[in-house]
Design an enzyme around this catalytic site. Structure first.
Site, PDB file in Angstrom:
ATOM      1  N   CYS A  36      -0.278  11.949   3.814  1.00 38.82           N
ATOM      2  CA  CYS A  36       0.699  11.144   3.064  1.00 38.82           C
ATOM      3  C   CYS A  36       1.457  11.973   2.048  1.00 38.82           C
ATOM      4  O   CYS A  36       2.661  12.146   2.141  1.00 38.82           O
ATOM      5  CB  CYS A  36      -0.030  10.003   2.362  1.00 38.82           C
ATOM      6  SG  CYS A  36      -1.008   9.038   3.504  1.00 38.82           S
ATOM      7  N   LYS A  75       7.554   3.322  -1.627  1.00 38.33           N
ATOM      8  CA  LYS A  75       6.393   4.007  -1.049  1.00 38.33           C
ATOM      9  C   LYS A  75       6.577   5.531  -1.094  1.00 38.33           C
ATOM     10  O   LYS A  75       5.678   6.278  -1.481  1.00 38.33           O
ATOM     11  CB  LYS A  75       6.197   3.538   0.395  1.00 38.33           C
ATOM     12  CG  LYS A  75       5.243   4.363   1.211  1.00 38.33           C
ATOM     13  CD  LYS A  75       3.824   4.181   0.750  1.00 38.33           C
ATOM     14  CE  LYS A  75       2.910   5.198   1.379  1.00 38.33           C
ATOM     15  NZ  LYS A  75       1.522   4.956   1.180  1.00 38.33           N
TER      16      LYS A  75
HETATM   17  N1  SAJ Z   1      -5.008  16.566  -5.424  1.00 35.94           N
HETATM   18  C1  SAJ Z   1      -5.010  17.667  -6.273  1.00 35.94           C
HETATM   19  N2  SAJ Z   1      -5.058  17.446  -7.617  1.00 35.94           N
HETATM   20  C2  SAJ Z   1      -5.111  16.190  -8.157  1.00 35.94           C
HETATM   21  C3  SAJ Z   1      -5.099  15.073  -7.271  1.00 35.94           C
HETATM   22  C4  SAJ Z   1      -5.045  15.296  -5.905  1.00 35.94           C
HETATM   23  O1  SAJ Z   1      -4.965  18.819  -5.840  1.00 35.94           O
HETATM   24  O2  SAJ Z   1      -5.175  16.084  -9.388  1.00 35.94           O
HETATM   25  C5  SAJ Z   1      -4.943  16.788  -3.961  1.00 35.94           C
HETATM   26  C6  SAJ Z   1      -6.178  16.277  -3.216  1.00 35.94           C
HETATM   27  O3  SAJ Z   1      -7.219  17.221  -3.253  1.00 35.94           O
HETATM   28  C7  SAJ Z   1      -5.623  16.052  -1.828  1.00 35.94           C
HETATM   29  C8  SAJ Z   1      -4.187  15.599  -2.096  1.00 35.94           C
HETATM   30  O4  SAJ Z   1      -3.900  16.012  -3.415  1.00 35.94           O
HETATM   31  O5  SAJ Z   1      -5.600  17.261  -1.089  1.00 35.94           O
HETATM   32  C9  SAJ Z   1      -3.951  14.127  -1.938  1.00 35.94           C
HETATM   33  O6  SAJ Z   1      -5.034  13.384  -2.468  1.00 35.94           O
HETATM   34  P1  SAJ Z   1      -4.825  12.040  -3.329  1.00 35.94           P
HETATM   35  O7  SAJ Z   1      -6.159  11.531  -3.716  1.00 35.94           O
HETATM   36  O8  SAJ Z   1      -3.873  12.259  -4.426  1.00 35.94           O
HETATM   37  O9  SAJ Z   1      -4.075  11.045  -2.330  1.00 35.94           O
HETATM   38  P2  SAJ Z   1      -4.319  10.510  -0.816  1.00 35.94           P
HETATM   39  O10 SAJ Z   1      -3.494  11.348   0.103  1.00 35.94           O
HETATM   40  O11 SAJ Z   1      -5.751  10.350  -0.501  1.00 35.94           O
HETATM   41  O12 SAJ Z   1      -3.679   9.050  -0.943  1.00 35.94           O
HETATM   42  C10 SAJ Z   1      -2.341   8.908  -1.414  1.00 35.94           C
HETATM   43  C11 SAJ Z   1      -2.326   7.864  -2.524  1.00 35.94           C
HETATM   44  N3  SAJ Z   1      -1.031   7.867  -3.207  1.00 35.94           N
HETATM   45  C12 SAJ Z   1      -0.941   7.954  -4.548  1.00 35.94           C
HETATM   46  O13 SAJ Z   1      -1.906   8.055  -5.289  1.00 35.94           O
HETATM   47  C13 SAJ Z   1       0.438   7.889  -5.123  1.00 35.94           C
HETATM   48  C14 SAJ Z   1      -2.596   6.491  -1.928  1.00 35.94           C
HETATM   49  O14 SAJ Z   1      -2.476   5.482  -2.917  1.00 35.94           O
HETATM   50  C15 SAJ Z   1      -1.621   6.213  -0.764  1.00 35.94           C
HETATM   51  O15 SAJ Z   1      -1.861   4.941  -0.160  1.00 35.94           O
HETATM   52  C16 SAJ Z   1      -1.845   7.286   0.292  1.00 35.94           C
HETATM   53  O16 SAJ Z   1      -1.517   8.546  -0.301  1.00 35.94           O
HETATM   54  C17 SAJ Z   1      -0.948   6.949   1.464  1.00 35.94           C
HETATM   55  O17 SAJ Z   1      -1.468   6.450   2.476  1.00 35.94           O
HETATM   56  O18 SAJ Z   1       0.279   7.108   1.355  1.00 35.94           O
END
Ligand code: SAJ
Length: 433
Positions: free
Chosen positions: A271, A217
């Site tokens: 997360c 995780k």
């Molecule tokens: N972000 C960027 N650029 C990108 C992708 C994301 O700047 O190309 C930023 C987003 O704007 C945001 C942050 O990253 O601020 C996180 O967003 P996210 O969509 O990547 O992830 P979360 O936090 O919504 O969910 C993550 C997910 N983990 C992964 O994709 C590895 C999800 O599957 C997990 O279940 C969740 O964390 C968790 O609960 O741990």
């Protein structure tokens, strides 16, 4: 699908993960009691309503509460399966030390009603070794029950770690369809937990040991954090070199083995900005890249604040529209949001010149109290603001046509308006990253 008696399930913690999980299990017709420390949360759920925003969750909770398969309570109840989904924040020590006290408090409550034959599953994101520590606590509290471990061939209870990995905004869909890693304290524990998840998970359920599942995780989120850090670093490098980072990434991603993520104002949510520190904390000497990734992403937020300040200062007296506060697109979740951090910092410095557009907020969050900043809608922002700072890539912002925005000086931290740059002679300015 199993044909045996449906187990009674107790889900501890009814937040962003616990409530959708409880409702999904209840939909599979297992009787579920959800436990939360908040009376208000419990009352809301027992009315068939919800206290968080998540796609389709309201209808599901209403249906299972009406059917009587989901009930909420502040009091721990006996059950056959206990699912712990409580927060694991940091200690307030400034060192990002994981705080597992909520997990241990939940385990202590479970100990009071535990009986032979029960299964306990930890879902909270946890540092490696937490499931074993929970087992040790249960062993101390219930010496009458045989706990799983090296010297117990036939334990009375099963203990496993099974992390959630759902994406906010797609939680119900992903709870059912994502693959799951199920880590047992022993293989027998993993099998018992597997039998439980098979009742409602359609994705593959892969069994392993508890420590590997805990690390998996953390690794998933650290992997994403490091990859976003790469994109954010590129954006700052491109900025220094006068390049358009979006163009560079678009072209590089045409390589069959390159897939660079998108830069933004930093990394938010509870997360990805948190979990990598659990690895750094476990092996500080060996986790240099993971630590640096975190630092780059935090540094990107400061870079954005600095560039926004310069742009605002250059456009003296002009109203400034900050577009978005959420931690990512199309959700109402402002937890650990870099967009909110940027906008609040600008509001503290520039006061009533700052106008916030956030379609997912009914009012400005507490961070804006006494700053003079105002919440306005997108149309008003386009009509009245001479500076526009894009902080979140909400769909509502993406569809704004060039002619409605190009009068303004634009700082697009999400790259949603690529054409803004391709308009020679327009009065507006687009900063690339
Ligand atoms: N972000 C960027 N650029 C990108 C992708 C994301 O700047 O190309 C930023 C987003 O704007 C945001 C942050 O990253 O601020 C996180 O967003 P996210 O969509 O990547 O992830 P979360 O936090 O919504 O969910 C993550 C997910 N983990 C992964 O994709 C590895 C999800 O599957 C997990 O279940 C969740 O964390 C968790 O609960 O741990």
């Amino acid at each position: 699908m199993f044909v045996d008696k449906k187990p009674a399930v107790c889900v501890i913690g009814l937040g962003y993960i616990g409530l959708p999980t409880a409702a999904t299990i209840a939909r599979a017709e297992c009787p579920v009691i959800g436990i939360d420390v908040s009376e208000k949360v419990v009352e809301t759920i027992n009315r068939g309503e919800i206290h968080i925003e998540e796609v389709d969750l309201d209808a599901l909770v209403q249906a299972v509460v009406r059917r009587g398969t989901l009930k909420a309570s502040t009091e721990m109840q006996a059950a056959d399966v206990f699912v712990i989904a409580v927060p694991t924040p940091f200690e307030h020590d400034g060192n990002h030390t994981p705080d597992t006290s909520y997990v241990m408090a939940a385990a202590k409550e479970v100990a009071g009603v535990l009986k032979a034959g029960d299964t306990i599953i930890l879902e909270s994101t946890s540092p490696v070794g937490t499931t074993e520590a929970m087992r040790d606590l249960l062993a101390d509290l219930r010496p009458d029950l045989r706990m799983p471990g090296a010297d117990q061939d036939k334990p009375d209870v099963a203990i496993a770690y099974c992390p959630e990995r759902v994406l906010p905004g797609r939680i119900l869909e992903e709870l059912t369809h994502n693959d799951r890693s199920i880590g047992g304290i022993t293989p027998r524990c993993a099998r018992k937990a597997l039998a439980f998840y098979k009742r409602f998970v359609k994705g593959a359920c892969i069994t392993t040991d508890a420590r590997s599942a805990e690390m998996t995780k953390l690794v998933e989120n650290a992997y994403r954090d490091v990859n976003i850090a790469f994109a954010n670093e590129l954006s700052m490098v491109s900025d220094a070199m006068g390049l358009d980072v979006w163009e560079v990434i678009r072209l590089a991603n045409r390589h069959p083995r390159v897939n660079i993520l998108q830069p933004g104002p930093g990394v938010g949510g509870h997360c990805i900005a948190v979990d990598p520190w659990f690895i750094v904390n476990g092996a500080p000497e060996q986790s240099r890249l993971i630590r640096t990734g975190r630092e780059v992403n935090v540094g990107k937020t400061h870079h954005v604040i600095e560039k926004a300040r310069q742009l605002i200062a250059e456009n003296e007296g002009v109203p400034v529209g900050c577009l978005g506060l959420a931690f990512k697109a199309n959700i109402d979740d402002f937890r650990e949001s870099p967009a909110l951090e940027v906008a609040a910092s600008l509001a503290r410095e520039f006061g009533e010149r700052i106008r916030i557009v956030e379609p997912y907020a009914a009012e400005l969050p507490i961070e804006f109290t006494d700053t003079g900043a105002a919440l306005i809608d997108i149309d008003t922002a386009l009509e009245t603001c001479g500076v526009l700072i894009v902080l979140v890539d909400h769909d509502l912002f993406k569809v704004v046509p060039a002619e409605e925005r190009n009068h303004a000086a634009i700082y697009d931290t999400r790259g949603i308006w690529p054409d803004a740059q391709e308009k020679p002679g327009r009065p507006g300015l687009r900063l690339a990253s």
